[in-house]
Design an enzyme around this catalytic site. Structure first.
Site, PDB file in Angstrom:
ATOM      1  N   LYS A  54     -30.848   3.196  11.171  1.00 44.18           N
ATOM      2  CA  LYS A  54     -29.634   3.571  10.425  1.00 44.18           C
ATOM      3  C   LYS A  54     -28.533   2.557  10.705  1.00 44.18           C
ATOM      4  O   LYS A  54     -27.832   2.109   9.795  1.00 44.18           O
ATOM      5  CB  LYS A  54     -29.180   4.984  10.844  1.00 44.18           C
ATOM      6  CG  LYS A  54     -30.071   6.065  10.262  1.00 44.18           C
ATOM      7  CD  LYS A  54     -29.866   7.425  10.908  1.00 44.18           C
ATOM      8  CE  LYS A  54     -30.949   8.375  10.384  1.00 44.18           C
ATOM      9  NZ  LYS A  54     -30.992   9.656  11.075  1.00 44.18           N
ATOM     10  N   GLN A  98     -28.153  13.228  15.453  1.00 41.69           N
ATOM     11  CA  GLN A  98     -29.597  13.011  15.311  1.00 41.69           C
ATOM     12  C   GLN A  98     -30.373  14.187  15.914  1.00 41.69           C
ATOM     13  O   GLN A  98     -30.109  14.609  17.030  1.00 41.69           O
ATOM     14  CB  GLN A  98     -29.968  11.690  16.027  1.00 41.69           C
ATOM     15  CG  GLN A  98     -31.411  11.278  15.852  1.00 41.69           C
ATOM     16  CD  GLN A  98     -31.758  10.912  14.405  1.00 41.69           C
ATOM     17  OE1 GLN A  98     -30.997  10.250  13.707  1.00 41.69           O
ATOM     18  NE2 GLN A  98     -32.915  11.372  13.946  1.00 41.69           N
ATOM     19  N   ASP A 123     -25.293  14.437   6.401  1.00 46.11           N
ATOM     20  CA  ASP A 123     -26.642  15.007   6.310  1.00 46.11           C
ATOM     21  C   ASP A 123     -26.691  16.113   5.252  1.00 46.11           C
ATOM     22  O   ASP A 123     -27.761  16.542   4.846  1.00 46.11           O
ATOM     23  CB  ASP A 123     -27.061  15.590   7.670  1.00 46.11           C
ATOM     24  CG  ASP A 123     -28.036  14.677   8.404  1.00 46.11           C
ATOM     25  OD1 ASP A 123     -28.702  13.862   7.739  1.00 46.11           O
ATOM     26  OD2 ASP A 123     -28.132  14.800   9.643  1.00 46.11           O
TER      27      ASP A 123
END
Ligand code: NDP
Length: 287
Positions: A54, A98, A123
Site C-alpha cells: 500500500k 490493517q 476501508d
C-alpha cells in the site's frame, strides 16, 4: 469456448492512472496532497507485506503515506487514542487499520474500526458508510467489491438487467457487492452456507461472484454457459501456490470472461484503496 481472461494488472493500471489524475487535480485546484495513514499492530508477516504494498502504491501515485507501527502488546485504549489523534489531524485524509488485529484486542475490532472518522474511513467499513451504500448515497465503499465493479465497467461488461449471484455474505465482500450490483440494476441473489441447491442457483447467473474462501469450490457444472465469473477467493494450497474459489481451468471453458487467481481481483483492491483516499480527501474538502 475459452473465456476472456480478465487480468487484474491491466485494470489496476487503469484505475491507478485515474487515481494519479485525481491526485494532480487535488494538488492543482486545492493545493492539497492526499494522504493515507496505515496502522499496523504487531508483526504479522502477511500484514507487513500488504502494508508495504500500500505504501509503495501511494508513493507511485504521489499520495503521502505514513505507516504507524504499534507493538503487539498495544491495548485497545492505546489504539483508540492513536485513531483519535489521526482523526483530529487535518493533514491525514485516510485512515486504515490493517487486519487482523493481535489476539489480545481482536474482540474489540468493531469498536476500534468504528472509531475512525467516517470521512477518513478508506476501508468503507464504518456503519455510516455502510448505511450510505445501502441507501444508494455516494460514499466510501469497501475496496475489493468496489474493484470488482470497476473492473466489470472497464471490461465493458453490462450489468443492467443481468442476473447476478454472489456466493458469500461477508461484510467485506458479499454484502457490499450485493448493494453495488443492485444499484446498477442487476437482479441479485446472495448465497451462503445455508443455501439449498446451490448449483441450481449459480447456474442462473449471468454474473457469478465467488467470495467463499474454499479452493476451487465453484466447479464447471455450477456455471451457466457464457457467464462472467469474478473470483474473489484467495486460498493458499501449498507454500507458494494460491488458487481462487473457482476451478479456473475447467470454468474458463464455459464462461465468457473470468478473473484468474492470482493476478485477478487481488490487484484491484490496492488500486481502489488509492481511489478511496482521493474520494475521502474530496469529501473532506466539500465539508
Ligand atoms: P468470510 O469467511 O467472511 O465469508 C465466507 C462466506 O462464504 C460466508 O458468507 C459463508 O457463508 C460462505 N460459505 C462458506 N462455505 C460455503 C458453502 N459451502 N456454500 C455456500 N457459501 C459458503 O470470507 P470473506 O468474504 O472475507 O472472503 C472470501 C474470500 O475472498 C477469501 O478467500 C478471502 O481470502 C478472499 N478475499 C480476497 C480479497 C482480495 O483482495 N481479493 C479481499 C477480501 C477477501 P455463511 O455466512 O453462512 O458462513
Amino acid at each position: 469456448m475459452t473465456a476472456r481472461i480478465l487480468e487484474g494488472k491491466e485494470f489496476s493500471l487503469k484505475i491507478k492512472e485515474e487515481a494519479k489524475l485525481g491526485v494532480e487535480e487535488l494538488k492543482n485546484k486545492f493545493g492539497v496532497t492526499p494522504s493515507l495513514a496505515v496502522v499496523i499492530v504487531g508483526e504479522n508477516p502477511a500484514s507487513q507485506v500488504y502494508v508495504r504494498n500500500k505504501h509503495k502504491t501511494c508513493e507511485e501515485l504521489g499520495i503521502r503515506s505514513e505507516v504507524v507501527e504499534m507493538s503487539e502488546s498495544t491495548t485497545k485504549e492505546e489504539l483508540i487514542a492513536k485513531i483519535d489523534e489521526m482523526n483530529a489531524d487535518k493533514s491525514i485524509n485516510g485512515i486504515l487499520v490493517q487486519l487482523p488485529l493481535p489476539t489480545a484486542i481482536k474482540a474489540h475490532e468493531e469498536e476500534i474500526l468504528n472509531r475512525i472518522d467516517p470521512l477518513k474511513d478508506v476501508d468503507g467499513f464504518h456503519p455510516y458508510n455502510v448505511g450510505r451504500l445501502v441507501t444508494g448515497s455516494p460514499t466510501l465503499v469497501p475496496c475489493t467489491p468496489a474493484g470488482c465493479l470497476k473492473m466489470l465497467d472497464l471490461a465493458g461488461i453490462e450489468i443492467d438487467g443481468k442476473r447476478a449471484v454472489i456466493i458469500g455474505r461477508s461484510n467485506i465482500v458479499g454484502k457490499p457487492m450485493l448493494h453495488l450490483l443492485m444499484s446498477r440494476h442487476a437482479t441479485v441473489t446472495v448465497c451462503h452456507s445455508h443455501t439449498k441447491n446451490l448449483p441450481e442457483v449459480t447456474r442462473e447467473a449471468d454474473i457469478l461472484v465467488a467470495a467463499i474462501g474454499k479452493p476451487k469450490f465453484v466447479t464447471a457444472d455450477m456455471i451457466k454457459p457464457s457467464a462472467v465469473i469474478v473470483d474473489v477467493g484467495i486460498n493458499r494450497i501449498a507454500p507458494k501456490k494460491l488458487v481462487g474459489d473457482v476451478d479456473f481451468d475447467n470454468a474458463k471453458e464455459i464462461a465468457s470472461a473470468i478473473t484468474p487467481v492470482p493476478g485477478g481481483v487481488g490487484l484491484l483492491t490496492v488500486a481502489m484503496l488509492m481511489q478511496n483516499v482521493i474520494k475521502a480527501t474530496r469529501l473532506q474538502l466539500e465539508k
